[in-house]
Motif scaffolding. Structure first.
Motif, PDB file in Angstrom:
ATOM      1  N   ASP A 138     -31.523  16.588  -2.660  1.00  0.00           N
ATOM      2  CA  ASP A 138     -30.557  15.888  -3.510  1.00  0.00           C
ATOM      3  C   ASP A 138     -30.124  16.775  -4.673  1.00  0.00           C
ATOM      4  OD1 ASP A 138     -33.115  15.682  -4.670  1.00  0.00           O
ATOM      5  OD2 ASP A 138     -32.574  13.859  -5.761  1.00  0.00           O
ATOM      6  N   GLY A 139     -31.074  17.466  -5.303  1.00  0.00           N
ATOM      7  CA  GLY A 139     -30.741  18.381  -6.387  1.00  0.00           C
ATOM      8  C   GLY A 139     -29.907  19.558  -5.908  1.00  0.00           C
ATOM      9  N   MET A 140     -30.256  20.073  -4.729  1.00  0.00           N
ATOM     10  CA  MET A 140     -29.496  21.189  -4.166  1.00  0.00           C
ATOM     11  C   MET A 140     -28.039  20.788  -3.950  1.00  0.00           C
ATOM     12  SD  MET A 140     -29.730  23.075  -0.503  1.00  0.00           S
ATOM     13  CE  MET A 140     -28.693  21.831   0.211  1.00  0.00           C
ATOM     14  N   LEU A 141     -27.820  19.608  -3.381  1.00  0.00           N
ATOM     15  CA  LEU A 141     -26.460  19.142  -3.131  1.00  0.00           C
ATOM     16  C   LEU A 141     -25.693  18.908  -4.431  1.00  0.00           C
ATOM     17  CD1 LEU A 141     -27.085  16.720  -0.140  1.00  0.00           C
ATOM     18  CD2 LEU A 141     -25.994  18.980  -0.090  1.00  0.00           C
ATOM     19  N   ARG A 142     -26.376  18.400  -5.442  1.00  0.00           N
ATOM     20  CA  ARG A 142     -25.712  18.189  -6.735  1.00  0.00           C
ATOM     21  C   ARG A 142     -25.232  19.513  -7.330  1.00  0.00           C
ATOM     22  NH1 ARG A 142     -29.659  13.919  -9.816  1.00  0.00           N
ATOM     23  NH2 ARG A 142     -29.452  12.239  -8.300  1.00  0.00           N
ATOM     24  N   PHE A 143     -26.105  20.522  -7.302  1.00  0.00           N
ATOM     25  CA  PHE A 143     -25.716  21.817  -7.876  1.00  0.00           C
ATOM     26  C   PHE A 143     -24.662  22.522  -7.026  1.00  0.00           C
ATOM     27  CE2 PHE A 143     -29.494  21.322 -10.512  1.00  0.00           C
ATOM     28  CZ  PHE A 143     -28.989  21.727 -11.734  1.00  0.00           C
ATOM     29  N   ALA A 144     -24.693  22.317  -5.730  1.00  0.00           N
ATOM     30  CA  ALA A 144     -23.640  22.875  -4.869  1.00  0.00           C
ATOM     31  C   ALA A 144     -22.299  22.223  -5.215  1.00  0.00           C
ATOM     32  CB  ALA A 144     -23.984  22.669  -3.404  1.00  0.00           C
ATOM     33  N   ALA A 145     -22.308  20.909  -5.410  1.00  0.00           N
ATOM     34  CA  ALA A 145     -21.082  20.202  -5.795  1.00  0.00           C
ATOM     35  C   ALA A 145     -20.592  20.664  -7.163  1.00  0.00           C
ATOM     36  CB  ALA A 145     -21.332  18.690  -5.791  1.00  0.00           C
ATOM     37  N   VAL A 146     -21.527  20.854  -8.095  1.00  0.00           N
ATOM     38  CA  VAL A 146     -21.160  21.344  -9.430  1.00  0.00           C
ATOM     39  C   VAL A 146     -20.506  22.718  -9.325  1.00  0.00           C
ATOM     40  CG1 VAL A 146     -22.151  22.234 -11.592  1.00  0.00           C
ATOM     41  CG2 VAL A 146     -22.766  19.958 -10.772  1.00  0.00           C
ATOM     42  N   THR A 147     -21.039  23.579  -8.477  1.00  0.00           N
ATOM     43  CA  THR A 147     -20.464  24.919  -8.296  1.00  0.00           C
ATOM     44  C   THR A 147     -19.023  24.817  -7.825  1.00  0.00           C
ATOM     45  OG1 THR A 147     -22.640  25.831  -7.759  1.00  0.00           O
ATOM     46  CG2 THR A 147     -20.722  27.125  -7.103  1.00  0.00           C
ATOM     47  N   VAL A 148     -18.762  23.958  -6.856  1.00  0.00           N
ATOM     48  CA  VAL A 148     -17.396  23.787  -6.341  1.00  0.00           C
ATOM     49  C   VAL A 148     -16.475  23.259  -7.437  1.00  0.00           C
ATOM     50  CG1 VAL A 148     -15.967  22.478  -4.709  1.00  0.00           C
ATOM     51  CG2 VAL A 148     -18.127  23.498  -3.949  1.00  0.00           C
ATOM     52  N   VAL A 149     -16.933  22.258  -8.186  1.00  0.00           N
ATOM     53  CA  VAL A 149     -16.115  21.688  -9.267  1.00  0.00           C
ATOM     54  C   VAL A 149     -15.810  22.754 -10.316  1.00  0.00           C
ATOM     55  CG1 VAL A 149     -16.153  20.052 -11.194  1.00  0.00           C
ATOM     56  CG2 VAL A 149     -16.856  19.309  -8.920  1.00  0.00           C
ATOM     57  N   LEU A 150     -16.800  23.538 -10.685  1.00  0.00           N
ATOM     58  CA  LEU A 150     -16.580  24.579 -11.692  1.00  0.00           C
ATOM     59  C   LEU A 150     -15.561  25.605 -11.210  1.00  0.00           C
ATOM     60  CD1 LEU A 150     -20.183  25.198 -13.069  1.00  0.00           C
ATOM     61  CD2 LEU A 150     -18.338  23.846 -14.083  1.00  0.00           C
ATOM     62  N   LEU A 151     -15.669  26.016  -9.978  1.00  0.00           N
ATOM     63  CA  LEU A 151     -14.723  27.004  -9.448  1.00  0.00           C
ATOM     64  C   LEU A 151     -13.304  26.434  -9.386  1.00  0.00           C
ATOM     65  CD1 LEU A 151     -16.928  28.650  -6.699  1.00  0.00           C
ATOM     66  CD2 LEU A 151     -16.301  29.603  -8.932  1.00  0.00           C
ATOM     67  N   LEU A 152     -13.180  25.164  -9.077  1.00  0.00           N
ATOM     68  CA  LEU A 152     -11.852  24.542  -9.055  1.00  0.00           C
ATOM     69  C   LEU A 152     -11.252  24.458 -10.456  1.00  0.00           C
ATOM     70  CD1 LEU A 152     -12.367  21.696  -6.424  1.00  0.00           C
ATOM     71  CD2 LEU A 152     -11.056  23.818  -6.152  1.00  0.00           C
ATOM     72  N   THR A 153     -12.077  24.147 -11.455  1.00  0.00           N
ATOM     73  CA  THR A 153     -11.552  24.058 -12.825  1.00  0.00           C
ATOM     74  C   THR A 153     -11.087  25.422 -13.320  1.00  0.00           C
ATOM     75  OG1 THR A 153     -13.728  24.319 -13.852  1.00  0.00           O
ATOM     76  CG2 THR A 153     -12.950  22.074 -13.497  1.00  0.00           C
ATOM     77  N   ARG A 154     -11.745  26.464 -12.886  1.00  0.00           N
ATOM     78  CA  ARG A 154     -11.371  27.799 -13.354  1.00  0.00           C
ATOM     79  C   ARG A 154     -10.085  28.283 -12.711  1.00  0.00           C
ATOM     80  NH1 ARG A 154     -10.413  29.414 -17.347  1.00  0.00           N
ATOM     81  NH2 ARG A 154     -10.384  31.614 -17.734  1.00  0.00           N
ATOM     82  N   ARG A 155      -9.783  27.803 -11.508  1.00  0.00           N
ATOM     83  CA  ARG A 155      -8.535  28.199 -10.843  1.00  0.00           C
ATOM     84  C   ARG A 155      -7.323  27.661 -11.586  1.00  0.00           C
ATOM     85  NH1 ARG A 155      -7.355  27.501  -5.102  1.00  0.00           N
ATOM     86  NH2 ARG A 155      -5.789  28.990  -5.717  1.00  0.00           N
ATOM     87  N   ALA A 156      -7.478  26.531 -12.248  1.00  0.00           N
ATOM     88  CA  ALA A 156      -6.371  25.958 -13.016  1.00  0.00           C
ATOM     89  C   ALA A 156      -6.299  26.649 -14.383  1.00  0.00           C
ATOM     90  CB  ALA A 156      -6.591  24.455 -13.185  1.00  0.00           C
ATOM     91  N   LYS A 157      -5.293  26.293 -15.142  1.00  0.00           N
ATOM     92  CA  LYS A 157      -5.095  26.930 -16.446  1.00  0.00           C
ATOM     93  C   LYS A 157      -5.812  26.156 -17.549  1.00  0.00           C
ATOM     94  CE  LYS A 157      -0.670  28.622 -14.910  1.00  0.00           C
ATOM     95  NZ  LYS A 157       0.750  28.343 -14.898  1.00  0.00           N
ATOM     96  N   VAL A 158      -7.081  25.896 -17.365  1.00  0.00           N
ATOM     97  CA  VAL A 158      -7.881  25.233 -18.389  1.00  0.00           C
ATOM     98  C   VAL A 158      -8.299  26.310 -19.384  1.00  0.00           C
ATOM     99  CG1 VAL A 158      -9.969  23.903 -18.860  1.00  0.00           C
ATOM    100  CG2 VAL A 158      -8.712  23.536 -16.728  1.00  0.00           C
ATOM    101  N   PRO A 159      -8.075  26.079 -20.686  1.00  0.00           N
ATOM    102  CA  PRO A 159      -8.474  27.084 -21.672  1.00  0.00           C
ATOM    103  C   PRO A 159      -9.954  27.444 -21.540  1.00  0.00           C
ATOM    104  CG  PRO A 159      -7.117  25.407 -22.683  1.00  0.00           C
ATOM    105  CD  PRO A 159      -7.408  24.943 -21.296  1.00  0.00           C
ATOM    106  N   THR A 160     -10.237  28.709 -21.724  1.00  0.00           N
ATOM    107  CA  THR A 160     -11.566  29.256 -21.473  1.00  0.00           C
ATOM    108  C   THR A 160     -12.664  28.523 -22.242  1.00  0.00           C
ATOM    109  OG1 THR A 160     -10.488  31.378 -21.185  1.00  0.00           O
ATOM    110  CG2 THR A 160     -12.860  31.411 -21.399  1.00  0.00           C
TER     111      THR A 160
END
Length: 194
Positions: free
Chosen positions: A33-55
């Motif tokens: 369960d923890g592994m899946l949560r952190f994998a999902a967090v990784t995907v969300v973080l990478l998606l936010t960085r692709r957009a123009k969200v201020p650093t």
């Protein structure tokens, strides 16, 4: 790239690396369960960085989401006094701030950063505050569902729910003010002749 942007990029990159390493570590420990949560967090973080969200906003979001996830994985919510309240103040607001910039990037909201763009006064702050408060409410629904399914898994009560909602609302309103302040400073900076 300014030194603030470099620092924010470094913090964000480190947070992604920690998320990946955390997923791997928890997988090796067979804590799926923890592994899946952190994998999902990784995907969300990478998606936010692709957009123009201020650093700065995306870096703060990354760190706060990791803190919340590790708090859950390591049971810090039960073991550290007021950890739950601190997370509920910071996380919904950072999520809402990032969501604002994601929706601006998608063209669904007006960009308060554009010089000459007339954004009604407090609209970005209000929007971020409302989205963060909504995120806090949805999280409390999630806690209630988990408590119903597995009563020993999450022991929350009425007072905890009300405090969490109030903390999430306050943190979201502060995040909204930070987005508004950042956008106005950015617009003023862009409008200043060089």
């Amino acid at each position: 790239m300014t030194s603030k942007n470099r620092a924010g990029s470094w913090v964000f990159g480190a947070a992604v690396a920690v998320a990946v390493a955390s997923a791997g570590y928890l997988g090796l420990m067979q804590r799926w369960d923890g592994m899946l949560r952190f994998a999902a967090v990784t995907v969300v973080l990478l998606l936010t960085r692709r957009a123009k969200v201020p650093t700065g906003f995306v870096a703060a979001f990354a760190v706060l989401v990791l803190l919340a996830m590790w708090g859950s994985a390591q049971h810090w919510y039960a073991e550290i006094p007021h950890f739950d309240t601190v997370v509920h103040v910071l996380t919904p607001g950072s999520l809402a701030a990032v969501s604002y910039f994601l929706l601006v990037d998608a063209g669904l909201l007006p960009d308060a950063r554009e010089p000459g763009r007339q954004v009604r006064g407090w609209a970005p702050a209000l929007w971020v505050g409302l989205v963060g408060t909504t995120a806090a409410v949805l999280w409390e629904y999630y806690e209630w569902v988990v408590e119903q399914i597995s009563p020993q898994g999450m022991l929350v009560g009425y007072t905890d729910t009300v405090v969490d909602l109030f903390a999430g609302m306050c943190g979201s309103l502060v995040a909204g003010m930070l987005v508004l302040r950042w956008a106005r400073r950015r617009a003023e900076h862009s409008a200043t002749p060089r």
